[in-house]
Write a protein that holds these residues in place. Structure first.
Motif, mmCIF file in Angstrom:
data_model
loop_
_atom_site.group_PDB
_atom_site.id
_atom_site.type_symbol
_atom_site.label_atom_id
_atom_site.label_comp_id
_atom_site.label_asym_id
_atom_site.label_seq_id
_atom_site.Cartn_x
_atom_site.Cartn_y
_atom_site.Cartn_z
ATOM 1 N N GLU A 247 30.357 0.599 -2.248
ATOM 2 C CA GLU A 247 28.985 0.133 -2.435
ATOM 3 C C GLU A 247 28.675 0.082 -3.931
ATOM 4 O OE1 GLU A 247 27.455 -0.967 0.055
ATOM 5 O OE2 GLU A 247 28.666 -0.115 1.671
ATOM 6 N N LYS A 248 27.664 -0.710 -4.310
ATOM 7 C CA LYS A 248 27.312 -0.855 -5.730
ATOM 8 C C LYS A 248 26.559 0.352 -6.272
ATOM 9 C CE LYS A 248 27.152 -5.907 -5.735
ATOM 10 N NZ LYS A 248 26.296 -7.107 -5.891
ATOM 11 N N GLN A 249 25.947 1.132 -5.400
ATOM 12 C CA GLN A 249 25.272 2.364 -5.805
ATOM 13 C C GLN A 249 24.242 2.132 -6.909
ATOM 14 O OE1 GLN A 249 28.246 5.377 -6.618
ATOM 15 N NE2 GLN A 249 29.470 4.757 -4.866
ATOM 16 N N GLY A 250 23.477 1.058 -6.786
ATOM 17 C CA GLY A 250 22.397 0.798 -7.728
ATOM 18 C C GLY A 250 22.772 -0.049 -8.919
ATOM 19 N N PHE A 251 24.057 -0.301 -9.129
ATOM 20 C CA PHE A 251 24.479 -1.155 -10.241
ATOM 21 C C PHE A 251 24.296 -2.617 -9.867
ATOM 22 C CE2 PHE A 251 26.667 2.786 -11.201
ATOM 23 C CZ PHE A 251 26.565 2.871 -12.580
ATOM 24 N N ARG A 252 24.065 -3.441 -10.875
ATOM 25 C CA ARG A 252 23.855 -4.874 -10.633
ATOM 26 C C ARG A 252 25.127 -5.528 -10.113
ATOM 27 N NH1 ARG A 252 22.132 -9.359 -15.236
ATOM 28 N NH2 ARG A 252 22.089 -11.184 -13.836
ATOM 29 N N HIS A 253 26.263 -5.101 -10.647
ATOM 30 C CA HIS A 253 27.551 -5.672 -10.252
ATOM 31 C C HIS A 253 28.569 -4.557 -10.067
ATOM 32 C CE1 HIS A 253 25.731 -9.130 -12.514
ATOM 33 N NE2 HIS A 253 26.200 -9.785 -11.470
ATOM 34 N N TYR A 254 29.576 -4.827 -9.255
ATOM 35 C CA TYR A 254 30.674 -3.875 -9.094
ATOM 36 C C TYR A 254 31.387 -3.638 -10.420
ATOM 37 C CZ TYR A 254 30.475 -3.863 -3.982
ATOM 38 O OH TYR A 254 30.090 -3.688 -2.683
ATOM 39 N N MET A 255 31.561 -4.691 -11.218
ATOM 40 C CA MET A 255 32.286 -4.523 -12.475
ATOM 41 C C MET A 255 31.593 -3.508 -13.368
ATOM 42 S SD MET A 255 33.397 -7.326 -15.341
ATOM 43 C CE MET A 255 34.253 -6.815 -16.837
ATOM 44 N N LEU A 256 30.268 -3.575 -13.460
ATOM 45 C CA LEU A 256 29.542 -2.619 -14.289
ATOM 46 C C LEU A 256 29.705 -1.208 -13.728
ATOM 47 C CD1 LEU A 256 27.707 -2.233 -16.731
ATOM 48 C CD2 LEU A 256 25.742 -2.542 -15.212
ATOM 49 N N LYS A 257 29.603 -1.068 -12.429
ATOM 50 C CA LYS A 257 29.808 0.241 -11.790
ATOM 51 C C LYS A 257 31.191 0.787 -12.126
ATOM 52 C CE LYS A 257 30.458 2.110 -7.080
ATOM 53 N NZ LYS A 257 31.897 1.899 -6.853
ATOM 54 N N GLU A 258 32.186 -0.076 -12.083
ATOM 55 C CA GLU A 258 33.557 0.373 -12.310
ATOM 56 C C GLU A 258 33.815 0.720 -13.770
ATOM 57 O OE1 GLU A 258 34.742 -2.098 -8.343
ATOM 58 O OE2 GLU A 258 35.185 -2.973 -10.303
ATOM 59 N N ILE A 259 33.116 0.051 -14.693
ATOM 60 C CA ILE A 259 33.188 0.459 -16.100
ATOM 61 C C ILE A 259 32.629 1.870 -16.253
ATOM 62 C CG2 ILE A 259 32.234 0.026 -18.397
ATOM 63 C CD1 ILE A 259 32.385 -2.988 -17.743
ATOM 64 N N TYR A 260 31.506 2.134 -15.594
ATOM 65 C CA TYR A 260 30.864 3.440 -15.679
ATOM 66 C C TYR A 260 31.671 4.525 -14.953
ATOM 67 C CZ TYR A 260 26.475 2.046 -17.925
ATOM 68 O OH TYR A 260 25.526 1.621 -18.830
ATOM 69 N N GLU A 261 32.547 4.135 -14.039
ATOM 70 C CA GLU A 261 33.363 5.107 -13.314
ATOM 71 C C GLU A 261 34.583 5.571 -14.105
ATOM 72 O OE1 GLU A 261 32.537 3.867 -8.650
ATOM 73 O OE2 GLU A 261 34.223 2.978 -9.728
ATOM 74 N N GLN A 262 34.847 4.965 -15.243
ATOM 75 C CA GLN A 262 36.096 5.249 -15.955
ATOM 76 C C GLN A 262 36.234 6.695 -16.430
ATOM 77 O OE1 GLN A 262 37.693 1.071 -17.704
ATOM 78 N NE2 GLN A 262 35.725 1.696 -18.530
ATOM 79 N N PRO A 263 35.184 7.352 -16.887
ATOM 80 C CA PRO A 263 35.367 8.769 -17.234
ATOM 81 C C PRO A 263 35.840 9.606 -16.044
ATOM 82 C CG PRO A 263 33.321 7.939 -18.170
ATOM 83 C CD PRO A 263 33.840 6.862 -17.258
ATOM 84 N N ALA A 264 35.266 9.353 -14.870
ATOM 85 C CA ALA A 264 35.679 10.106 -13.679
ATOM 86 C C ALA A 264 37.120 9.789 -13.303
ATOM 87 C CB ALA A 264 34.747 9.797 -12.515
ATOM 88 N N VAL A 265 37.533 8.538 -13.472
ATOM 89 C CA VAL A 265 38.909 8.150 -13.158
ATOM 90 C C VAL A 265 39.889 8.899 -14.061
ATOM 91 C CG1 VAL A 265 40.560 6.243 -13.283
ATOM 92 C CG2 VAL A 265 38.334 5.888 -12.207
ATOM 93 N N VAL A 266 39.573 8.952 -15.358
ATOM 94 C CA VAL A 266 40.467 9.652 -16.285
ATOM 95 C C VAL A 266 40.517 11.142 -15.950
ATOM 96 C CG1 VAL A 266 40.895 10.238 -18.700
ATOM 97 C CG2 VAL A 266 40.108 7.936 -18.097
ATOM 98 N N ARG A 267 39.373 11.724 -15.612
ATOM 99 C CA ARG A 267 39.363 13.142 -15.210
ATOM 100 C C ARG A 267 40.254 13.372 -13.999
ATOM 101 N NH1 ARG A 267 33.660 12.844 -16.579
ATOM 102 N NH2 ARG A 267 33.280 14.157 -18.420
ATOM 103 N N THR A 268 40.173 12.481 -13.023
ATOM 104 C CA THR A 268 41.004 12.618 -11.833
ATOM 105 C C THR A 268 42.482 12.540 -12.187
ATOM 106 O OG1 THR A 268 39.273 11.668 -10.438
ATOM 107 C CG2 THR A 268 41.508 11.659 -9.562
ATOM 108 N N CYS A 269 42.830 11.622 -13.072
ATOM 109 C CA CYS A 269 44.227 11.503 -13.512
ATOM 110 C C CYS A 269 44.693 12.791 -14.189
ATOM 111 C CB CYS A 269 44.374 10.326 -14.476
ATOM 112 S SG CYS A 269 44.205 8.701 -13.725
ATOM 113 N N LEU A 270 43.864 13.324 -15.078
ATOM 114 C CA LEU A 270 44.232 14.549 -15.792
ATOM 115 C C LEU A 270 44.419 15.709 -14.826
ATOM 116 C CD1 LEU A 270 41.721 14.174 -18.766
ATOM 117 C CD2 LEU A 270 44.204 13.967 -18.928
ATOM 118 N N GLU A 271 43.495 15.831 -13.876
ATOM 119 C CA GLU A 271 43.595 16.922 -12.896
ATOM 120 C C GLU A 271 44.797 16.755 -11.977
ATOM 121 O OE1 GLU A 271 39.850 16.720 -10.961
ATOM 122 O OE2 GLU A 271 38.723 17.496 -12.689
#
Length: 628
Positions: A247-271
Motif C-alpha cells: 500500500e502507498k501508506q499516505g505517499f503520493r506515489h509508490y516511488m516516493l514511499k520506496e525512496i523513504y523506505e531506504q534507511p529501513a532497507v539498509v538497516r535490515t541488510c546490516l542486521e
C-alpha cells in the motif's frame, strides 16, 4: 512482463481478478482483460490502456461467475489495442487463455492454423494457444488438462499460461515454462498469479510452479503434474509478508514511499548479514559477514564476472569497484542480454554473479543457464560457480544458481527501482568484505572501519530526506518546461551513480539524459553543452574530487547550469563552482555511492511528478522483464 491472475472458488471472480490485476499493473499497463465462465459461455471483457478503463467496463456488467482469468499487458506482439488485449479465445469462444512470455514459433503455428481455416482477430503470439487447445478437444474425450498438456510441446519459448473452458466450468489449468506463476491456497478457493503481490490480500499459503509443471485447479483442490503427465507431490509455503507492504501508506506515489523506505532497507541488510560478534580488535577467526557462502564458491577465485541489466547493471558496476579494490579480484560486468550471445573466454576459478531485482529477468536467467551449460563436464577449475543477488528468493533465479544473496528490500511496486538498487549495492559491500576477509586483502582494522561507515548509512539517508526534500522539489520546477536534455558525470566508484541518476530521470520524466565519466566530457560529449543542458556532477570528497570539480568547470565555461552532489562539509566551497548544490552527510569516498544516489532519485521523482506524469508506471516500461 505481463500480469496474470486466476481464481476459482465461492466468491464472485471479477472483483478478485481486477483487484489482483491492479496489484500487478507494474508488470504491464498497455491493456487488460478478464474472462469468466457463466451459464456455459465465456464472457470476455477487454479495455485499452490503464486498468481503470477495464474496471469501468466491468462495473456496467452483471457477472456472478466464480471462476475466471485476468491479464494486464505489456505489449510485445501487436500494438496496445483492445483487440490485442488478453484473454484470447478460440474461434467458437469455448477456450480462453492468458499468457506471460513469448511464443517464439507463433508465426509457423499461426500460418498452419490459417491454412486449416482458422481466423485470427489479433496480432499477438498468444492467440495461437486457444486455437491449438480447441483442436485437441474437438471430437475427443480429452480432459482440459490433457488438451493443454498436448498443446504445450508445440509451443517454443518462455511462457506461463492460464486456461479456462466454457464446457468445463469447474476447472482452471495453469502451466509454466520459464516464466513465473504462483498458486495461492485459500479456504475453498484457489488463486494463481504472476507475482505474490496479487495474492497477499487473500492468502499466505503459496506454491510456485517450477519449469515444466502444470496445475489443475478445481473447487475441491489443486493437482500438480509434470508436462509428461506424472502427478507430483508439492507443498505450499507460508509467507511472512504483510499486505500493508504493497500500500502507498499516505505517499503520493509508490516511488516516493520506496525512496523513504531506504534507511529501513539498509538497516535490515546490516542486521541480516553483519556478524554482531565480530570485532576488529579481537582478531576473530570468522568472517564479519555471514552470507552463507561455501568454500566451493569462494576459494581460489581468479576472476569474477557479473551479469545484469538496467539498474542492476549499475549496481554491479559499483560491485566491480568494491570487489577489485577490497578483495583484489579482477571483475567484469556484462549486459546479460549480450553475454549469452558473446560469452567471454573461459577463465579458471571464475565466480559468475547474476543480479536481478525480480529474480525473473529473462536475459539474466538465460545468461546464467548458458554459462552453466558451457562449463559442464569440464575440469574442476573451469566448472561453473554461480551466485545470485535478488530481492525475491522464491524466484526462478534460486533454481539456477548455487547460492543466493537476498537483498531484503521488501516488495517494490514502482517501476523505477530505488530501494532495490540500494539493497543490491549493499549486497556487493557484504560480498566484497567477506571475500576480502577470506583472502586477507584487508586488515581487520580496515574492515572494521568500512563496517562502521556502513552502519552510519541509515540515519544519514534520513538526514538527506529531511534536509533536502523541499529544496530538491523547488529545484525540480526549473526543469519541467523547456529542458530536453541532461548530462550526468562522475568518476571512480560514483560513475555508476551518474549512470543510475540519468536512468532514473529518463525513465520517469521522459527527459533525455546521458551519463559519462567526468574525464571523458572533453573527448566529445562537451559538444552537446550550452545553457539549455544542465549538468549534474557527483563530486564526493576523495581521490577524484578535484578532478571532478575541474571537469565541472569545463562544463560551466560552456554556459551549462551545474548541479553538484557533494558532502555538506564541502558545500560552501562547492558553491563557487555549482549553480545548485545537493548535499549529503560527509562520509569516506568508498561509502558515498549509497548516499549520492538519493538526491538523484528525489530530483527525478519531483521533475516527473511536477510534470504530472505517471511516476509509478512510466510509458513503455514494466517492472519485471521476463522476455528477451
Amino acid at each position: 512482463m505481463c500480469g496474470i491472475v486466476g481464481y476459482i472458488g465461492t466468491q464472485t471472480a471479477t472483483e478478485i481478478l481486477i483487484s489482483g490485476l491492479e496489484r500487478l499493473e507494474y508488470r504491464g499497463y498497455d491493456s487488460a482483460g478478464v474472462a469468466t465462465v457463466s451459464e456455459g459461455k465465456i464472457q470476455c471483457v477487454k479495455a485499452k490502456g490503464k486498468l481503470y478503463n477495464l474496471r469501468e467496463k466491468l462495473e456496467r456488467e452483471v457477472n456472478h461467475s466464480q471462476i475466471g482469468i485476468g491479464h494486464t499487458r505489456w505489449a510485445t506482439h501487436g500494438k496496445p489495442e483492445e483487440h490485442n488485449a488478453h484473454p484470447h479465445l478460440d474461434t467458437l469462444e469455448g477456450i480462453a487463455v492468458v499468457q506471460n512470455g513469448i511464443i517464439e514459433n507463433y508465426r509457423e503455428l499461426r500460418e498452419e492454423l490459417i491454412q486449416q481455416g482458422t481466423e485470427f482477430t489479433s496480432e499477438t503470439d498468444t492467440e495461437v494457444i486457444p486455437h491449438l487447445i480447441a483442436q485437441c478437444l474437438h471430437g475427443s474425450d480429452l480432459s482440459l488438462l490433457d488438451a493443454v498438456r498436448q498443446t504445450i510441446p508445440r509451443l517454443k519459448g518462455a511462457f506461463a499460461i492460464a486456461v479456462i473452458s466454457a464446457e468445463r466450468p469447474y476447472e482452471l489449468i495453469v502451466a509454466r515454462q520459464q516464466a513465473p506463476i504462483i498458486l495461492g491456497f485459500g479456504q475453498g478457493e484457489f488463486f494463481c498469479a504472476s507475482d505474490i503481490t496479487a495474492l497477499l490480500p487473500h492468502t499466505r499459503a503459496v506454491l510456485s510452479l517450477d519449469n515444466g509443471e502444470m496445475a489443475r485447479m478445481t473447487p475441491l483442490g489443486v493437482e500438480i503434474y509434470s508436462f509428461a503427465g506424472d502427478r507430483l507431490s508439492k507443498f505450499p509455503r507460508t509467507l511472512d509478508w504483510n499486505p500493508v507492504q504493497v500500500e502507498k501508506q499516505g505517499f503520493r506515489h509508490y516511488m516516493l514511499k520506496e525512496i523513504y523506505e531506504q534507511p529501513a532497507v539498509v538497516r535490515t541488510c546490516l542486521e541480516s548479514y553483519l556478524n554482531p560478534n565480530w570485532h576488529a580488535d579481537e582478531q576473530p577467526d570468522f568472517s564479519p559477514v555471514n552470507l552463507g557462502l561455501t568454500a566451493h564458491l569462494c576459494d581460489n577465485l581468479e576472476h569474477i564476472q557479473i551479469l545484469a541489466c538496467g539498474t542492476s547493471w549499475h549496481a554491479s558496476l559499483v560491485g566491480k569497484y568494491l570487489l577489485e579494490q577490497l578483495a583484489n579480484i579482477p571483475t567484469t560486468v556484462d549486459y546479460a542480454s549480450e553475454f549469452r550471445y558473446s560469452p567471454k573466454p573461459l577463465i579458471p576459478n571464475t565466480l559468475t554473479i547474476g543480479v536481478t531485482q525480480s529474480g525473473e529477468t529473462a536475459d539474466t536467467i538465460a545468461a546464467l543457464e548458458a554459462e552453466r551449460a558451457r562449463r559442464e563436464n569440464l575440469e574442476p577449475k573451469l566448472q561453473a560457480k554461480l551466485l545470485g543477488i535478488t530481492n525475491r528468493p522464491e524466484s526462478t533465479l534460486a533454481q539456477v544458481v548455487d547460492r543466493l544473496i537476498n537483498t531484503q528490500a521488501g516488495i517494490e511496486i514502482g517501476v523505477a527501482a530505488t530501494k532495490t538498487f540500494v539493497a543490491q549495492v549493499m549486497g556487493f559491500y557484504f560480498l566484497a568484505l567477506d571475500l576480502a576477509y577470506r583472502r586477507q586483502t584487508l586488515s581487520n582494522q580496515r574492515i572494521g572501519e568500512i563496517i562502521e561507515g556502513l552502519r552510519g548509512i541509515p540515519p544519514q539517508i534520513e538526514k538527506i530526506i529531511e534536509t533536502q526534500a523541499d529544496y530538491i522539489e523547488e529545484l525540480a520546477h526549473d526543469f519541467t518546461q523547456e529542458t530536453e536534455d541532461f548530462i550526468f558525470i562522475g568518476r571512480g566508484i560514483n560513475f555508476p551513480i551518474a549512470l543510475e541518476g540519468a536512468l532514473k530521470l529518463k525513465e520517469i520524466s521522459y527527459i533525455h539524459a546521458e551519463a559519462y565519466p567526468a574525464g571523458e566530457m572533453k573527448h566529445g560529449p562537451i559538444a552537446l553543452l550550452d545553457h539549455k543542458v544542465p549538468v549534474v556532477a557527483i563530486a564526493m570528497p576523495g581521490s577524484v574530487y578535484e578532478k571532478v570539480i575541474s571537469n565541472a568547470q569545463e562544463a560551466k565555461a560552456r554556459d551549462a547550469r551545474l548541479i553538484g552532489v557533494t558532502s555538506a562539509m564541502n558545500a560552501q566551497e562547492a558553491a563557487h563552482t555549482f549553480n545548485d548544490v545537493l548535499t549529503v552527510p560527509g562520509v569516506e569516498e568508498l561509502i558515498s555511492p549509497i548516499l549520492a544516489v538519493v538526491p538523484l532519485q528525489m530530483l527525478a521523482y519531483h521533475i516527473a511528478a511536477i510534470k504530472g506524469l505517471d511516476v509509478d508506471q512510466p510509458r513503455n516500461l514494466a517492472k519485471s522483464v521476463t522476455v528477451e
